[in-house]
Write a protein that holds these residues in place. Sequence first.
Motif, PDB file in Angstrom:
ATOM      1  N   GLN A 338       0.889  -1.083   0.040  1.00 21.14           N
ATOM      2  CA  GLN A 338       0.054   0.188  -0.204  1.00 21.14           C
ATOM      3  C   GLN A 338       1.074   1.299   0.011  1.00 21.14           C
ATOM      4  N   ASN A 339       0.252   2.255  -0.485  1.00 22.08           N
ATOM      5  CA  ASN A 339       1.189   3.713  -0.364  1.00 22.08           C
ATOM      6  C   ASN A 339       1.112   4.183   1.100  1.00 22.08           C
ATOM      7  N   LYS A 340       2.084   4.708   1.524  1.00 24.72           N
ATOM      8  CA  LYS A 340       2.375   5.375   2.803  1.00 24.72           C
ATOM      9  C   LYS A 340       1.333   6.245   3.133  1.00 24.72           C
ATOM     10  N   SER A 341       0.947   6.842   2.148  1.00 23.57           N
ATOM     11  CA  SER A 341      -0.225   7.908   2.100  1.00 23.57           C
ATOM     12  C   SER A 341      -1.433   7.441   2.398  1.00 23.57           C
ATOM     13  N   HIS A 342      -1.847   6.117   2.484  1.00 22.59           N
ATOM     14  CA  HIS A 342      -2.979   5.525   2.551  1.00 22.59           C
ATOM     15  C   HIS A 342      -3.542   5.535   4.045  1.00 22.59           C
ATOM     16  N   SER A 343      -4.631   6.129   4.051  1.00 22.60           N
ATOM     17  CA  SER A 343      -5.238   6.489   5.607  1.00 22.60           C
ATOM     18  C   SER A 343      -6.372   5.377   5.800  1.00 22.60           C
ATOM     19  N   ASP A 344      -6.037   4.549   6.884  1.00 17.89           N
ATOM     20  CA  ASP A 344      -7.232   3.803   7.705  1.00 17.89           C
ATOM     21  C   ASP A 344      -8.342   4.502   8.048  1.00 17.89           C
ATOM     22  N   GLU A 345      -8.235   5.873   8.509  1.00 18.15           N
ATOM     23  CA  GLU A 345      -9.140   6.719   9.265  1.00 18.15           C
ATOM     24  C   GLU A 345     -10.146   7.115   8.236  1.00 18.15           C
ATOM     25  N   GLU A 346      -9.550   7.485   6.915  1.00 19.91           N
ATOM     26  CA  GLU A 346     -10.349   7.800   5.723  1.00 19.91           C
ATOM     27  C   GLU A 346     -11.053   6.596   5.218  1.00 19.91           C
ATOM     28  N   VAL A 347     -10.532   5.432   5.140  1.00 17.79           N
ATOM     29  CA  VAL A 347     -11.371   4.150   4.748  1.00 17.79           C
ATOM     30  C   VAL A 347     -12.254   3.864   5.773  1.00 17.79           C
ATOM     31  N   MET A 348     -12.006   4.005   7.170  1.00 17.90           N
ATOM     32  CA  MET A 348     -12.905   3.611   8.134  1.00 17.90           C
ATOM     33  C   MET A 348     -14.097   4.795   8.098  1.00 17.90           C
ATOM     34  N   SER A 349     -14.035   6.082   7.790  1.00 16.05           N
ATOM     35  CA  SER A 349     -15.036   7.099   7.698  1.00 16.05           C
ATOM     36  C   SER A 349     -16.011   6.673   6.629  1.00 16.05           C
ATOM     37  N   ARG A 350     -15.214   6.360   5.358  1.00 13.52           N
ATOM     38  CA  ARG A 350     -16.127   5.961   4.031  1.00 13.52           C
ATOM     39  C   ARG A 350     -17.029   4.534   4.465  1.00 13.52           C
ATOM     40  N   ILE A 351     -16.434   3.712   5.128  1.00 17.17           N
ATOM     41  CA  ILE A 351     -17.249   2.398   5.435  1.00 17.17           C
ATOM     42  C   ILE A 351     -18.347   2.918   6.430  1.00 17.17           C
ATOM     43  N   ARG A 352     -18.165   4.043   7.415  1.00 14.44           N
ATOM     44  CA  ARG A 352     -19.038   4.081   8.158  1.00 14.44           C
ATOM     45  C   ARG A 352     -20.401   4.850   7.544  1.00 14.44           C
ATOM     46  N   MET A 353     -19.958   5.687   6.519  1.00 18.26           N
ATOM     47  CA  MET A 353     -20.960   6.428   5.607  1.00 18.26           C
ATOM     48  C   MET A 353     -21.751   5.512   4.835  1.00 18.26           C
ATOM     49  N   LEU A 354     -21.123   4.250   4.408  1.00 14.19           N
ATOM     50  CA  LEU A 354     -21.760   3.158   3.623  1.00 14.19           C
ATOM     51  C   LEU A 354     -22.861   2.538   4.491  1.00 14.19           C
ATOM     52  N   VAL A 355     -22.260   2.073   5.713  1.00 13.01           N
ATOM     53  CA  VAL A 355     -23.139   1.204   6.363  1.00 13.01           C
ATOM     54  C   VAL A 355     -24.327   1.854   7.099  1.00 13.01           C
ATOM     55  N   THR A 356     -24.070   3.338   7.418  1.00 10.69           N
ATOM     56  CA  THR A 356     -24.972   3.889   8.156  1.00 10.69           C
ATOM     57  C   THR A 356     -26.186   4.491   7.065  1.00 10.69           C
ATOM     58  N   LYS A 357     -26.354   4.158   6.024  1.00  5.30           N
ATOM     59  CA  LYS A 357     -27.361   4.569   4.973  1.00  5.30           C
ATOM     60  C   LYS A 357     -28.590   3.795   5.436  1.00  5.30           C
ATOM     61  N   THR A 358     -29.732   4.348   5.026  1.00  2.00           N
ATOM     62  CA  THR A 358     -31.100   3.714   5.542  1.00  2.00           C
ATOM     63  C   THR A 358     -31.148   2.351   5.110  1.00  2.00           C
ATOM     64  N   GLU A 359     -30.906   2.088   3.757  1.00  2.00           N
ATOM     65  CA  GLU A 359     -30.997   0.659   3.123  1.00  2.00           C
ATOM     66  C   GLU A 359     -30.031  -0.268   3.495  1.00  2.00           C
ATOM     67  N   THR A 360     -28.652   0.185   3.812  1.00  7.06           N
ATOM     68  CA  THR A 360     -27.477  -0.693   4.602  1.00  7.06           C
ATOM     69  C   THR A 360     -27.932  -0.798   6.084  1.00  7.06           C
ATOM     70  N   LEU A 361     -28.496   0.041   6.559  1.00  9.34           N
ATOM     71  CA  LEU A 361     -28.790  -0.210   8.126  1.00  9.34           C
ATOM     72  C   LEU A 361     -29.772  -1.581   8.310  1.00  9.34           C
ATOM     73  N   ARG A 362     -30.281  -1.385   7.233  1.00 11.35           N
ATOM     74  CA  ARG A 362     -31.425  -2.701   7.331  1.00 11.35           C
ATOM     75  C   ARG A 362     -30.875  -4.181   6.712  1.00 11.35           C
ATOM     76  N   ALA A 363     -30.205  -3.828   5.554  1.00 16.10           N
ATOM     77  CA  ALA A 363     -29.823  -5.044   4.856  1.00 16.10           C
ATOM     78  C   ALA A 363     -28.394  -5.447   5.043  1.00 16.10           C
ATOM     79  N   GLY A 364     -27.521  -4.463   5.422  1.00 12.64           N
ATOM     80  CA  GLY A 364     -26.075  -4.715   5.615  1.00 12.64           C
ATOM     81  C   GLY A 364     -25.384  -4.731   4.349  1.00 12.64           C
TER      82      GLY A 364
END
Length: 439
Positions: A338-364
Motif C-alpha cells: 500500500q501507499n504510505k499516504s493510505h489512511s485507515d481513518e479515511e477508509v473507516m470513515s467511508r465504510i461508516r458512511m456506507l453502513v449508516t445509509k437507510t438501506e444498508t442499516l437494514r440489509a447490511g
Amino acid sequence: MASGSSVGVGVLFENAEVTTSGRPVLRRNEVECFLLSSVDFDSEDDPPRFTALKSGNLILTTHRLIWIPSQSNGAVPSLIPLAAVTHIFSHKKSIKSMFHSPRIRFQADPGSIVVTIVFRGKGDFDGFLTKFWECWRGRAWEEEEKTESETSLSGSGTVAQGLYGNDGTVRMVGLAGILRKEQEQWESTDKSLQDAFQDLNALMSKAKEMVSLAEKMRQKLLSAPSSQNGLTDDEEMGSKEEMQQWMLSVGIISPVTKESAGALYHQELSRQLADFVRIPLEQAGGMISLTDMYYHFNRARGTELISPDDLWQACTLWEKFDVPVMLRKFDSGVMVIQNKSHSDEEVMSRIRMLVTKTETLRAGVTASDAALTLKIAPAMAKEHLLTAETKGLLCRDMSPDGLRFYFNLFPEIDPTNLHIVKDFGTYGVWVKATSMLSV
C-alpha cells in the motif's frame, strides 16, 4: 591550458537522474549490465584538483557509468558517459595489487584525465572489467545517435528536395503527403508486429523496438488534446487508462537480475519494485495484494522471473529506503502493498458512511458492496471490513446467503434500560428503517 588541468567532479561527472527509490533513470534503449557496491572514484594524476566520490554503488549500463551514493553524505548521483571514455588501461596483476583494493584505470575527456575506480566491497571484479570492455567497445550510443541523425536528415531533406524524391517520383506534399506518411508508418508498424510474433526468438529480438514503439504511442495519445481526437472527457480518460494498462503489460526494459546486481540483487530489486508498483497501486485504489503484485511484476519482467521469496524479501527492504510504499500484514494473515499516504481513518470513515445509509442499516453490506464504494478489489474490501469489525464499528452476520456486515448499534444501547426505544442517533435511524420494512 589551466582550465584543462583543473578538471573536477563538476566538469568530468554529470548529475545522474534517479527515481524516488534511488534507481537510475535509464534512457531509451539503455540496458543495465553490472552493479557493484562500495565503489570510489579517484584520480592518481591530480588529486588536489579532483573531487573524489566515496562509497557508492556503481552501475554499468550500455551507455554510462552511474555512481549513486550509498548514504546521505552530501554527495549527489553522478555519471560518466561511456562516450567520454577514450581508453581503458589493462589490469596487471602483481604482488603489490594483492594487498590493496582492486582498481580499474581509464582515461576520459575533458582534459584527458585518468580516473581510478576503487572497489572496496565484495563483488565480481573480473566480471565487471569484462563487461566494461564489452559495453565500451559495443558503442551502443552511436547507433542511437545514427538513428536520430538519419531521422533529422530525412525530415530536413523533405523541403530541400522539392517535389521530387531520390528515385525521381513526384513527392506527395500537403495534407496528402501527411496522410501518406502516416500510412507508411502504420504499415511499417504492422510489419514489425507480424515479424515479432513469428516465434519466440523473433519476439525477444524485437522487445526493445516494441517497448520504444509503445512509449511513442503512449506519448502521442496522452499529449493529444480532446479537440483533436474528437473524444469527450470520459472517453479520453478511458483511453488514457487503457493505454496505461497496455504500457504496464509491455514490460520492464532492463529488469534487475542476479547476474547484473550480484550481492546487491535484493536491494536493487526492492528499489525497482518500488518504482514499478506506482501504476498498479493507482489502478487498485492505493492497495494491492502481494499475490496480485507477484503476477504483475513477473509479467512485466518477461523471461527474467523471480520467486515469491525474492518478492517478499524485496518488499521487506522498503523499511530501509525512503520510498512511498510499504508492506502491510492484516490480522487475517493477508499481506498487501500500500501507499504510505493510505489512511485507515479515511477508509473507516467511508465504510461508516456506507453502513449508516437507510438501506444498508437494514440489509447490511458485503465485501462486493464495500469494493464498489472504496473502488478496490473485493478481497481488499473484505480485509477493511474485518478491520472495522475489530475496531467495534461493524458486526457480522454469517448466513446461508454469505457474510454480511452491519453497523454496530450495541454502543448506543443503554445497558441499564435495554427496552428503551431511542428516536435519535443512528439507533433511531435504524428503528425507522426496520419499521418501514415491517410496514
